[in-house]
Motif scaffolding. Structure first.
Motif, PDB file in Angstrom:
ATOM      1  N   LEU A   1      -7.068   5.262 -12.815  1.00 13.18           N
ATOM      2  CA  LEU A   1      -6.661   3.984 -13.414  1.00 13.18           C
ATOM      3  C   LEU A   1      -5.846   3.155 -12.427  1.00 13.18           C
ATOM      4  CD1 LEU A   1      -6.324   2.030 -15.794  1.00 13.18           C
ATOM      5  CD2 LEU A   1      -4.326   3.382 -16.504  1.00 13.18           C
ATOM      6  N   ILE A   2      -4.878   3.776 -11.753  1.00 10.16           N
ATOM      7  CA  ILE A   2      -4.023   3.043 -10.807  1.00 10.16           C
ATOM      8  C   ILE A   2      -4.855   2.488  -9.655  1.00 10.16           C
ATOM      9  CG2 ILE A   2      -2.145   3.281  -9.139  1.00 10.16           C
ATOM     10  CD1 ILE A   2      -0.899   5.343 -11.051  1.00 10.16           C
TER      11      ILE A   2
ATOM     12  N   ALA B   1       0.833  -1.207   0.000  1.00  9.60           N
ATOM     13  CA  ALA B   1       0.000   0.000   0.000  1.00  9.60           C
ATOM     14  C   ALA B   1       0.866   1.255   0.000  1.00  9.60           C
ATOM     15  CB  ALA B   1      -0.919  -0.017   1.216  1.00  9.60           C
ATOM     16  N   GLU B   2       2.003   1.195   0.685  1.00  2.52           N
ATOM     17  CA  GLU B   2       2.903   2.346   0.720  1.00  2.52           C
ATOM     18  C   GLU B   2       3.485   2.604  -0.664  1.00  2.52           C
ATOM     19  OE1 GLU B   2       6.756   4.253   0.667  1.00  2.52           O
ATOM     20  OE2 GLU B   2       6.513   2.066   0.478  1.00  2.52           O
ATOM     21  N   GLU B   3       3.809   1.538  -1.399  1.00  3.93           N
ATOM     22  CA  GLU B   3       4.335   1.692  -2.759  1.00  3.93           C
ATOM     23  C   GLU B   3       3.257   2.208  -3.698  1.00  3.93           C
ATOM     24  OE1 GLU B   3       7.832  -1.730  -2.849  1.00  3.93           O
ATOM     25  OE2 GLU B   3       5.744  -2.327  -3.094  1.00  3.93           O
ATOM     26  N   LEU B   4       2.019   1.797  -3.464  1.00  3.54           N
ATOM     27  CA  LEU B   4       0.899   2.327  -4.251  1.00  3.54           C
ATOM     28  C   LEU B   4       0.805   3.835  -4.072  1.00  3.54           C
ATOM     29  CD1 LEU B   4      -1.785   1.880  -5.895  1.00  3.54           C
ATOM     30  CD2 LEU B   4      -2.922   1.755  -3.671  1.00  3.54           C
TER      31      LEU B   4
ATOM     32  N   PHE C   1      10.565  -2.476 -12.891  1.00  5.55           N
ATOM     33  CA  PHE C   1       9.771  -1.601 -12.039  1.00  5.55           C
ATOM     34  C   PHE C   1       8.299  -1.993 -12.099  1.00  5.55           C
ATOM     35  CE2 PHE C   1      13.590   0.858 -12.959  1.00  5.55           C
ATOM     36  CZ  PHE C   1      13.912   1.351 -11.699  1.00  5.55           C
ATOM     37  N   ALA C   2       7.551  -1.504 -11.132  1.00  8.31           N
ATOM     38  CA  ALA C   2       6.141  -1.866 -10.990  1.00  8.31           C
ATOM     39  C   ALA C   2       5.359  -1.598 -12.273  1.00  8.31           C
ATOM     40  CB  ALA C   2       5.522  -1.102  -9.827  1.00  8.31           C
ATOM     41  N   SER C   3       4.477  -2.518 -12.595  1.00  6.49           N
ATOM     42  CA  SER C   3       3.656  -2.419 -13.798  1.00  6.49           C
ATOM     43  C   SER C   3       2.195  -2.666 -13.428  1.00  6.49           C
ATOM     44  CB  SER C   3       4.107  -3.456 -14.827  1.00  6.49           C
ATOM     45  OG  SER C   3       3.846  -4.768 -14.334  1.00  6.49           O
ATOM     46  N   ALA C   4       1.337  -2.626 -14.439  1.00  5.54           N
ATOM     47  CA  ALA C   4      -0.083  -2.893 -14.216  1.00  5.54           C
ATOM     48  C   ALA C   4      -0.295  -4.288 -13.641  1.00  5.54           C
ATOM     49  CB  ALA C   4      -0.853  -2.730 -15.522  1.00  5.54           C
ATOM     50  N   HIS C   5       0.512  -5.247 -14.089  1.00 11.27           N
ATOM     51  CA  HIS C   5       0.322  -6.615 -13.630  1.00 11.27           C
ATOM     52  C   HIS C   5       0.719  -6.788 -12.164  1.00 11.27           C
ATOM     53  CE1 HIS C   5      -1.000 -10.496 -15.091  1.00 11.27           C
ATOM     54  NE2 HIS C   5      -0.082 -11.077 -14.343  1.00 11.27           N
TER      55      HIS C   5
END
Length: 390
Positions: free
Chosen positions: A194-195, A169-172, A310-314
């Motif tokens: 979207l995120i 959640a912190e990364e979100l 790095f973080a992606s949609a998946h």
């Protein structure tokens, strides 16, 4: 396929004759020798070439003709993503080999293609994907008689994969905070929606791109029943089936905040250059999310060579699956994640099952573990420390 050998009247040399498996017509080829023994040997060689699909004749299936037939007869019945991946594989073939006819695409040429793709610095995973689609298409060609036999293809061994992980959640929050550094100020709201939508819905990026308020021809929100549902048509479903599947409550709450008069068109409408240009493509949508993940410094994987993913949609989807795996049984999570196979769903439970097993083991631990499982000393005293030999 049998090649017969005979010498026509008024001809010096023998000819080989066979029946084309595609047209059913007889074909002939000069064996260029008046000696029957030599002609039989050449006929046997011709027969092998026809069986293996390596014979270069005048009536061979052209590459373009093969591709057109494969796309119209085979790929048209598959998911859109399958067609797109096959198109990328064929583009690689044309870029590196550029075959004029299908039979010329033998094992040697395909091996050469692999080497050329590596020189282009494509990843082993990408090369393996291209070869898998090429292999499937050539097997189809052999099945329908366009070639005698599909060539052998050596697939890359031990293809390294940089898989992501569930983000926190912190990364979100960090990703959302970095949206203004990647997209225009007027577009920030659409990308933030979207995120958050991907985080709470578990949708794949293409599903999110296609999600519509009212058009049920592919994928839409259905709020008419007792519970909110996704209505998915076969063309938009990875399992290629028409389905009604549950919407997670948090995502339903997110949707309920949208005023009724705004529930038209696509649910997500992110844009980049100008609002007049309309929403971006799903590919641009995916790449932009990775840029946001990079700006936020959310690393989800790193290779031995130091390459960072790095973080992606998946990874937002993985986060959804990880959270819900702690709340519901696999059969329910399979529907929430829209997995075609329960085996895919079960991967989200591996860590949880290990933790649960560890909790049970530790809860069952007796007060003095060593008294039960430890080795006894010579005096039979389990509390005495064992002697260590020098």
């Amino acid at each position: 396929m049998k090649v017969s050998c005979f010498r026509p009247k008024n001809r010096k040399n023998y000819v080989g004759q066979w029946v084309d498996p595609v047209t059913g017509r007889k074909k002939t080829k000069s064996l260029k020798t008046p000696v029957r023994r030599d002609a039989e040997r050449k006929a046997a060689k011709l027969e092998r070439e026809l069986e293996e699909g390596t014979f270069i004749g005048t009536q061979l299936t052209g590459w373009e003709d093969f591709r057109e037939r494969y796309e119209s007869e085979f790929l048209s019945g598959k998911a859109e993503s399958t067609g797109q991946k096959a198109a990328c594989a064929f583009a690689a073939v044309e870029r590196t080999i550029d075959p004029k006819n299908l039979a010329a695409l033998d094992s040697g040429q395909i091996s050469r293609m692999q080497g050329m793709l590596r020189k282009e610095q494509l990843s082993e995973a990408t090369i393996a994907s291209y070869l898998a689609h090429l292999k499937s298409s050539l097997r189809w060609a052999a099945k329908v008689g366009l070639i005698g036999r599909a060539p052998e293809i050596d697939m890359p061994k031990r293809v390294p994969k940089m898989k992501g992980r569930a983000i926190t959640a912190e990364e979100l929050d960090r990703m959302i905070a970095k949206v203004p550094t990647v997209v225009p100020a007027d577009a920030v709201g659409g990308w933030e929606d979207l995120i958050r939508g991907l985080w709470w819905s578990g949708l794949r990026i293409r599903e999110a791109y296609r999600l519509h308020w009212t058009d049920d021809r592919e994928l839409c929100v259905d709020l008419s029943g007792r519970r909110p549902m996704f209505r998915i048509r076969a063309g938009a479903d990875k399992g290629f089936k028409d389905r009604m599947l549950p919407v997670a409550p948090e995502f339903a709450d997110l949707l309920s905040k949208i005023p009724d008069d705004q529930r038209t068109g696509f649910v997500f409408n992110p844009w980049l250059r100008s609002k007049k240009c309309g929403r971006v493509t799903w590919g641009t949508m995916s790449k932009t999310l990775v840029k946001i993940g990079r700006k936020a410094g959310v690393k989800v994987a790193e290779s031995k060579s130091g390459k960072v993913k790095f973080a992606s949609a998946h990874d937002l989807r993985r986060s959804f699956g990880t959270r819900w795996a702690q709340r519901v049984k696999p059969a329910v999570l399979q529907q929430l994640m829209r997995h075609a196979s329960i085996n895919t769903t079960m991967s989200y439970y591996v860590g949880i099952e290990a933790d649960d097993a560890a909790d049970i083991v530790w809860a069952a631990r007796p007060a003095n573990t060593l008294a039960i499982t430890g080795p006894e000393t010579k005096n039979g005293d389990p509390d005495r420390s064992p002697q260590v030999a020098n």
